[in-house]
Write an enzyme that holds these catalytic residues in place. Structure first.
Site, PDB file in Angstrom:
ATOM      1  N   ASN A   1      -7.866   4.753  -2.183  1.00 24.24           N
ATOM      2  CA  ASN A   1      -8.243   4.105  -3.146  1.00 24.24           C
ATOM      3  C   ASN A   1      -9.666   3.637  -2.761  1.00 24.24           C
ATOM      4  O   ASN A   1     -10.246   3.639  -1.439  1.00 24.24           O
ATOM      5  CB  ASN A   1      -7.333   2.789  -3.730  1.00 24.24           C
TER       6      ASN A   1
ATOM      7  N   ASP B   1       0.383   2.052  -2.924  1.00 23.66           N
ATOM      8  CA  ASP B   1       1.913   1.709  -3.577  1.00 23.66           C
ATOM      9  C   ASP B   1       2.830   2.722  -2.992  1.00 23.66           C
ATOM     10  O   ASP B   1       3.980   2.410  -2.788  1.00 23.66           O
ATOM     11  CB  ASP B   1       1.869   1.548  -4.990  1.00 23.66           C
TER      12      ASP B   1
ATOM     13  N   LYS C   1      -2.485  21.303   9.458  1.00 22.27           N
ATOM     14  CA  LYS C   1      -3.189  21.421   8.121  1.00 22.27           C
ATOM     15  C   LYS C   1      -2.378  22.222   7.298  1.00 22.27           C
ATOM     16  O   LYS C   1      -2.151  23.560   7.737  1.00 22.27           O
ATOM     17  CB  LYS C   1      -4.661  21.759   8.276  1.00 22.27           C
TER      18      LYS C   1
ATOM     19  N   PHE D   1      -4.384 -10.883  -4.225  1.00 29.54           N
ATOM     20  CA  PHE D   1      -5.586 -10.298  -5.144  1.00 29.54           C
ATOM     21  C   PHE D   1      -4.817  -9.260  -6.045  1.00 29.54           C
ATOM     22  O   PHE D   1      -3.952  -8.828  -5.836  1.00 29.54           O
ATOM     23  CB  PHE D   1      -6.497  -9.584  -4.271  1.00 29.54           C
TER      24      PHE D   1
ATOM     25  N   LYS E   1       2.371 -11.492 -11.531  1.00 33.22           N
ATOM     26  CA  LYS E   1       2.359 -11.290 -10.155  1.00 33.22           C
ATOM     27  C   LYS E   1       2.370 -12.428  -9.365  1.00 33.22           C
ATOM     28  O   LYS E   1       3.333 -12.346  -8.311  1.00 33.22           O
ATOM     29  CB  LYS E   1       1.025 -10.253  -9.595  1.00 33.22           C
TER      30      LYS E   1
ATOM     31  N   LYS F   1       5.691 -12.530  -6.686  1.00 30.54           N
ATOM     32  CA  LYS F   1       5.590 -12.399  -5.386  1.00 30.54           C
ATOM     33  C   LYS F   1       5.657 -13.992  -4.924  1.00 30.54           C
ATOM     34  O   LYS F   1       5.232 -14.151  -3.534  1.00 30.54           O
ATOM     35  CB  LYS F   1       3.992 -11.708  -5.311  1.00 30.54           C
TER      36      LYS F   1
HETATM   37  O1  C5P Z   1       1.109  -5.465  -7.133  1.00 36.70           O
HETATM   38  P1  C5P Z   1      -0.185  -5.313  -6.886  1.00 36.70           P
HETATM   39  O2  C5P Z   1      -0.499  -4.084  -5.791  1.00 36.70           O
HETATM   40  O3  C5P Z   1      -1.324  -5.131  -8.044  1.00 36.70           O
HETATM   41  O4  C5P Z   1      -0.585  -6.624  -5.876  1.00 36.70           O
HETATM   42  C1  C5P Z   1      -1.852  -6.875  -5.437  1.00 36.70           C
HETATM   43  C2  C5P Z   1      -1.348  -7.718  -4.318  1.00 36.70           C
HETATM   44  O5  C5P Z   1      -0.347  -7.319  -3.419  1.00 36.70           O
HETATM   45  C3  C5P Z   1      -2.684  -7.771  -3.188  1.00 36.70           C
HETATM   46  O6  C5P Z   1      -2.728  -8.904  -2.814  1.00 36.70           O
HETATM   47  C4  C5P Z   1      -2.260  -6.641  -2.335  1.00 36.70           C
HETATM   48  O7  C5P Z   1      -2.662  -6.934  -0.804  1.00 36.70           O
HETATM   49  C5  C5P Z   1      -0.732  -6.886  -2.278  1.00 36.70           C
HETATM   50  N1  C5P Z   1       0.106  -5.732  -1.970  1.00 36.70           N
HETATM   51  C6  C5P Z   1       0.818  -5.489  -0.710  1.00 36.70           C
HETATM   52  N2  C5P Z   1       1.886  -4.604  -0.403  1.00 36.70           N
HETATM   53  C7  C5P Z   1       1.718  -3.360  -1.352  1.00 36.70           C
HETATM   54  C8  C5P Z   1       0.866  -3.812  -2.435  1.00 36.70           C
HETATM   55  C9  C5P Z   1       0.247  -4.712  -2.881  1.00 36.70           C
HETATM   56  O8  C5P Z   1       0.684  -6.477   0.095  1.00 36.70           O
HETATM   57  N3  C5P Z   1       2.448  -2.415  -1.003  1.00 36.70           N
END
Ligand code: C5P
Length: 405
Positions: free
Chosen positions: A213, A282, A292, A330, A344, A348
């Site tokens: 990203n 994700d 490759k 974040f 969230k 979380k």
């Molecule tokens: O659910 P989302 O990805 O939007 O959440 C963002 C937050 O979760 C951020 O603080 C990011 O660092 C954390 N995050 C994480 N592990 C993941 C995805 C997101 O710690 N696999």
């Protein structure tokens, strides 16, 4: 920016002594004035031989002081008034001569006298030929000054104006700026441990193809630097970014979400604050080729696996009593910002969530500025204005530090 991390309205006494490096300090003065500091310059007699006081007067917008026996206002005592009128003293460049005079408490010119009379933090940037810097006399004098509680900023190594090469060059402004901010900071995170994650992750399908990203890491690096400035012991776990590791911060480079997961979990216990700023991928590829792949070998519907949600796992650990850290997340959103953020925060188990709108040009990925809303566990919503990422970092840390108390 919070008061603790800004030059705005700060009264800085800039003491300049006679080294060729002082032309660089003229630029530092401009930077400080641009950041709304009130800078008063005191020059030694030797310094005035290199650059006219007029230059520093024009850049600071204030008279430059060079003499103990100033003509203006016979009733004023220049060295005492200058010392009392400063929040911090910056000596740059500090020559071997100035360092020696200060180490031995001489009060033979205005600059030396002002430093003796000052009861505020003193930051010293020695700059001289490397043989002079490495001479045991200078080393001993700098040790004495460090013993007085003055902050000595180590000079850089490299080619010097005289043609020699070695330590003795003035450091970069960013280093000195951080030192000044640290000296001015209330140190509300002193003795605290702060873990920050930053940047993107990369999920490789083969050695040349990956899923990622646009995160640049700027917000996370700003958080790490700001926490350091406020006195914390900082660990930064960073995905691949094009940024210098912040000075004084333990930086651990990772690539994938699984790497980041491993490094965060190994260090989460014992942290006072954990800020998960990284844009973690994700998903990862179910199959990873060591060599490759040919185009024809790639299936357009290759399988993905879900990565662990590191922050959600930390939140769960805390719910079960296995973690005590303040948790800050974040959320980069492109719609329904606050509702998604609230969801969230709860899901979380966070204390604080910084939500930003990634569709705005002046906020989010790759911008120098950010505009975030801070959602608190107590239901609070704080809409921060458009700020630099550095200022945003300090606002977030101010909130997190308050939660520790
Ligand atoms: O659910 P989302 O990805 O939007 O959440 C963002 C937050 O979760 C951020 O603080 C990011 O660092 C954390 N995050 C994480 N592990 C993941 C995805 C997101 O710690 N696999």
């Amino acid at each position: 920016m919070t008061d603790s991390a800004s030059f705005a309205g700060r009264r800085i006494l800039l003491g300049v002594s006679g080294s060729i490096a002082l032309y660089k300090v003229a630029d530092w003065l401009r930077s400080l004035v641009r950041e709304d500091a009130a800078v008063t310059v005191v020059m030694t007699e030797a310094a005035t031989r290199f650059v006219s006081p007029l230059t520093f007067a024009a850049l600071s917008g204030r008279p430059v002081h060079t003499s103990m026996f100033a003509a203006q206002g016979a009733e004023t005592i220049p060295h005492i008034n200058l010392a009392k009128g400063a929040d911090i003293v910056l000596l740059a460049p500090a020559t071997a001569q100035t360092v020696a005079r200060l180490a031995h408490g001489l009060a033979d010119d205005l600059l030396a006298t002002v430093v003796l009379a000052a009861r505020v933090p003193v930051v010293i940037c020695p700059a001289m030929n490397s043989n002079m810097f490495l001479h045991p006399a200078t080393t001993a004098n700098l040790d004495i000054l460090a013993g007085y509680g003055y902050r000595i900023v180590a000079p850089d190594c490299g080619a010097m104006a005289c043609g020699d090469c070695g330590p003795g060059r003035l450091p970069e402004w960013t280093t000195v700026r951080d030192e000044l901010l640290t000296a001015l900071s209330p140190g509300d995170l002193a003795g605290r441990k702060v873990l920050v994650t930053a940047g993107p992750t990369r999920e490789f399908a083969d050695p040349v193809r990956f899923l990622s990203n646009p995160s640049t890491g700027r917000m996370g690096y700003a958080l790490a630097r700001a926490a350091r400035i406020r006195g914390a012991e900082v660990t930064l776990i960073s995905g691949p970014v094009d940024l210098e590791p912040p000075a004084g911060v333990t930086t651990i480079a990772v690539v994938s979400a699984l790497d980041m997961h491993r490094e965060v979990m190994a260090r989460a216990g014992g942290q006072d604050i954990i800020i998960k700023n990284a844009a973690v991928s994700d998903f990862r590829f179910a199959a990873v080729a060591e060599r490759k792949m040919k185009k024809r070998e790639i299936s357009p519907d290759c399988r993905l696996l879900a990565n662990p949600d590191i922050l959600a796992e930390l939140g769960e650990m805390r719910r079960l009593g296995g973690l005590t850290a303040v948790l800050v997340g974040f959320a980069a959103e492109s719609g329904m910002l606050l509702a998604e953020g609230e969801r969230k925060l709860q899901a979380k188990n966070l204390d604080l969530l910084a939500v930003n709108d990634i569709l705005a040009d002046d906020a989010g990925f790759a911008a120098d500025t950010n505009r975030v809303t801070l959602l608190g566990r107590d239901g609070s919503q704080e809409h921060l204005p458009l700020l630099s990422k550095e200022e945003t970092a300090h606002r977030i840390l101010g909130r997190a530090a308050a939660l520790l108390r």
